[in-house]
Design a protein around this motif. Structure first.
Motif, PDB file in Angstrom:
ATOM      1  N   LEU A 137       0.981  -1.216   0.035  1.00  0.00           N
ATOM      2  CA  LEU A 137      -0.257   0.127  -0.065  1.00  0.00           C
ATOM      3  C   LEU A 137       0.827   1.709   0.033  1.00  0.00           C
ATOM      4  O   LEU A 137       1.636   1.677   0.770  1.00  0.00           O
ATOM      5  N   SER A 138       0.674   2.013  -0.809  1.00  0.00           N
ATOM      6  CA  SER A 138       1.674   3.401  -1.215  1.00  0.00           C
ATOM      7  C   SER A 138       1.427   4.181  -0.158  1.00  0.00           C
ATOM      8  O   SER A 138       2.196   5.209   0.792  1.00  0.00           O
ATOM      9  N   HIS A 139       0.268   4.209   0.398  1.00  0.00           N
ATOM     10  CA  HIS A 139      -0.518   4.595   2.027  1.00  0.00           C
ATOM     11  C   HIS A 139      -2.151   4.858   2.034  1.00  0.00           C
ATOM     12  O   HIS A 139      -2.167   3.758   1.319  1.00  0.00           O
ATOM     13  N   ILE A 140      -2.050   5.400   3.213  1.00  0.00           N
ATOM     14  CA  ILE A 140      -3.414   4.603   3.513  1.00  0.00           C
ATOM     15  C   ILE A 140      -4.749   5.723   2.986  1.00  0.00           C
ATOM     16  O   ILE A 140      -5.053   6.711   3.851  1.00  0.00           O
ATOM     17  N   HIS A 141      -5.046   6.156   2.098  1.00  0.00           N
ATOM     18  CA  HIS A 141      -5.969   6.965   1.235  1.00  0.00           C
ATOM     19  C   HIS A 141      -7.014   6.032   1.097  1.00  0.00           C
ATOM     20  O   HIS A 141      -6.758   4.686   0.146  1.00  0.00           O
ATOM     21  N   MET A 142      -8.244   6.565   0.794  1.00  0.00           N
ATOM     22  CA  MET A 142     -10.089   6.023   0.708  1.00  0.00           C
ATOM     23  C   MET A 142      -9.041   5.479  -0.846  1.00  0.00           C
ATOM     24  O   MET A 142     -10.156   3.976  -0.974  1.00  0.00           O
ATOM     25  N   ASP A 143      -8.590   5.431  -1.775  1.00  0.00           N
ATOM     26  CA  ASP A 143      -8.734   4.948  -3.003  1.00  0.00           C
ATOM     27  C   ASP A 143      -7.215   4.289  -3.612  1.00  0.00           C
ATOM     28  O   ASP A 143      -7.653   3.494  -4.714  1.00  0.00           O
ATOM     29  N   HIS A 144      -6.835   4.205  -2.412  1.00  0.00           N
ATOM     30  CA  HIS A 144      -5.967   3.087  -2.542  1.00  0.00           C
ATOM     31  C   HIS A 144      -5.745   2.193  -1.834  1.00  0.00           C
ATOM     32  O   HIS A 144      -5.308   0.889  -1.842  1.00  0.00           O
ATOM     33  N   VAL A 145      -6.999   2.190  -0.546  1.00  0.00           N
ATOM     34  CA  VAL A 145      -7.038   0.986   0.963  1.00  0.00           C
ATOM     35  C   VAL A 145      -8.713  -0.329   0.447  1.00  0.00           C
ATOM     36  O   VAL A 145      -8.763  -0.645   0.926  1.00  0.00           O
TER      37      VAL A 145
END
Length: 143
Positions: A120-128
């Motif tokens: 996971l590149s970062h914990i933003h809604m469009d990535h997780v």
């Protein structure tokens, strides 16, 4: 006399709000400190190299054709030699099952159980996988 009581009440409420803000600041500062203290950083001393690298976009706003689902999230299937990596999992805003990610993986001939890593590149809604996953600091592949 009434004006003095009103002013005193307003000042009292302002002081209470200020105290509440100060307490919240210290509480949040301690939460952030605990989170930072929990971070483990491992230095990569020998990053190595790969002979073959392929990157397949699985989730994006646009698709190559109508058989693939689209959404305002991102996910990439990366193959580095014999290592299969899923980078991010999209948004699954409608909380569908199967999600756009699972649908697109299937259309591309990819299977979740063949993955070596999910990154996971970062914990933003469009990535997780959506807002709920962002709030819970987790991820989901499908609803």
């Amino acid at each position: 006399m009434l004006i003095i009581k009103i002013v005193a009440t307003v000042v009292f409420i302002a002081v209470l709000l200020l105290i509440k803000s100060i307490v919240k600041l210290f509480v949040n500062k301690n939460i952030v400190k605990r989170e930072i203290d929990d971070v483990r950083v491992t230095r990569v001393t020998q990053p190595g190299c790969v002979k073959e690298l392929t990157v397949l976009p699985l989730i994006d706003f646009y698709a190559v054709n109508d058989t693939f689902c689209t959404e305002a999230g991102v996910s990439y299937y990366i193959k580095a030699d014999e290592t299969d990596i899923l980078l991010d999992v999209g948004a699954n805003e409608g909380k569908k099952h199967p999600s756009a990610l699972i649908n697109n993986m299937s259309k591309a001939g990819k299977k979740v159980d063949e993955l070596d890593f999910i990154y996971l590149s970062h914990i933003h809604m469009d990535h997780v996988g959506g807002m709920k996953d962002q709030k819970n600091k987790t991820f989901s592949l499908s609803a």
